[in-house]
Design an enzyme around this catalytic site. Sequence first.
Site, short mmCIF file in Angstrom:
data_model
loop_
_atom_site.label_atom_id
_atom_site.label_comp_id
_atom_site.label_asym_id
_atom_site.label_seq_id
_atom_site.Cartn_x
_atom_site.Cartn_y
_atom_site.Cartn_z
CG HIS A 84 -1.71 1.30 1.33
ND1 HIS A 84 -2.86 1.50 0.60
CD2 HIS A 84 -1.52 2.46 2.04
CE1 HIS A 84 -3.34 2.71 0.86
NE2 HIS A 84 -2.55 3.31 1.72
CG ASP A 163 -12.19 3.87 5.88
OD1 ASP A 163 -11.70 4.60 6.77
OD2 ASP A 163 -11.76 3.88 4.71
NE ARG A 170 -10.40 10.97 9.19
CZ ARG A 170 -9.54 10.20 8.51
NH1 ARG A 170 -9.93 9.07 7.97
NH2 ARG A 170 -8.29 10.59 8.37
CB SER A 185 -8.67 5.43 7.15
OG SER A 185 -9.19 5.41 5.84
CE LYS A 189 -9.08 2.15 2.55
NZ LYS A 189 -9.34 3.18 3.57
#
Length: 433
Positions: A84, A163, A170, A185, A189
């Site tokens: 990621h 989320d 947010r 967050s 995932k």
Amino acid sequence: MIRVPELIERKRDGGELTADELAELMLGYAQGEIPDYQLAAFCMAVYFRGLTSAETYALTDGLIRTGETVDLHGALGRKVVDKHSTGGVGDKTSIAVGPIVAACGVPFGKMSGRGLGHTGGTLDKLESIPGFRVELTTDAFIDQVRSVGLAIVGASANLVPADKKLYALRDVTATVDNYSLIAASIMSKKIAGGADAIVLDVKVGDGAFMKSRADAELLAEVMIDLGRRAGREVVAVISNMDEPLGHAVGNALEIREAIATLRGEGPSDFVELVVEASTQLLAVSDLGVTRDEARSWVQQAIADGSAMAAYERWIAAQGGNPDEAALPTASVVREAKSALAGYVRSVGAVQVGNAALRLGAGRADKDDPIDHSVGVVIRRKRGDSVSAGDTLAEIHARDEPSAAAAIDEVLGAYEIADEAPHERGVILDVITG
């Protein structure tokens, strides 16, 4: 049933919430039983008071519980890896890393997202490949990781649905910039997506969300802790995003650069990051190799063509045409030329990213269409010498007016100096936890 005002008040006053309270809060919000205005107040309390490491994990776990999870390990009977990035300009790393890792015999399963603003999304880049399908069922995703060794898909709507709501809230309540909320967050995932081991590319600099190295390292440490608590092995690579990564910024252009890299012909900074991320993934896999051995495997997969072959199998498996010639091309290509002689001191990542955005390569709003053919190719980067009239960048555009506007914007991203700046690599640190 929890009383939300009491939780907000306790957090506002610096108190700690229990795991059950945070789980109920997230579930109630996901199901529409708790209104936005109460979650907005909660997020603001967290923004000012923070969360403990236990609360951050409880929030992450609460987010995960609001939807489905994928059990890749159980389905494949072995360790599956994922990568990621926290987002940047020209960041096509996963598209090169996935095939390299798969070519080395390690299953790679990734659920990815789309770009917004100056940061590009992996799914948008992949959709520039004719026929490529980013939407697979969970069963098809698992089957492809099993049979091909690699799949990158869009996240299911049922994966951490709370989320999606919480991030949108947010974004409009000035509570995005909080380590615990960012980490929860991202990691909710990643954990729900089913990988056993995850390499995080945490960007820092002009084109990144985190502007200082200290902030990037703190975020990385929070995410590593969340992974450990969830039984995942996590490594964080801290990488520089002061200038665009590689040369290409724009969807089809970035696919071409990823292909070139798999052939051993990529830009040096992009190759450096791809090799490092791939090495770290092999090192945390079930191959049982050291990092030095892993690096040799990565370099061999590129050199012998097996990484390129894995790319072609992957793209075909998801319905795409792996032939580079099938990628769309812009109708107008123009050069941005230097008015000065000297050395490139900097190339502003945000300015280049915004130029690509306005050309049509990105989206200012989540529903904006994407033109996969357009973008910017950086020909001179930090430390390169230039003469007056040299090409600094190529603009790939749909028409002449947008090309002219992009030339001005890209030239404004360049700072030319009389002396060469000091050398620096793209990798700033690796945190193994």
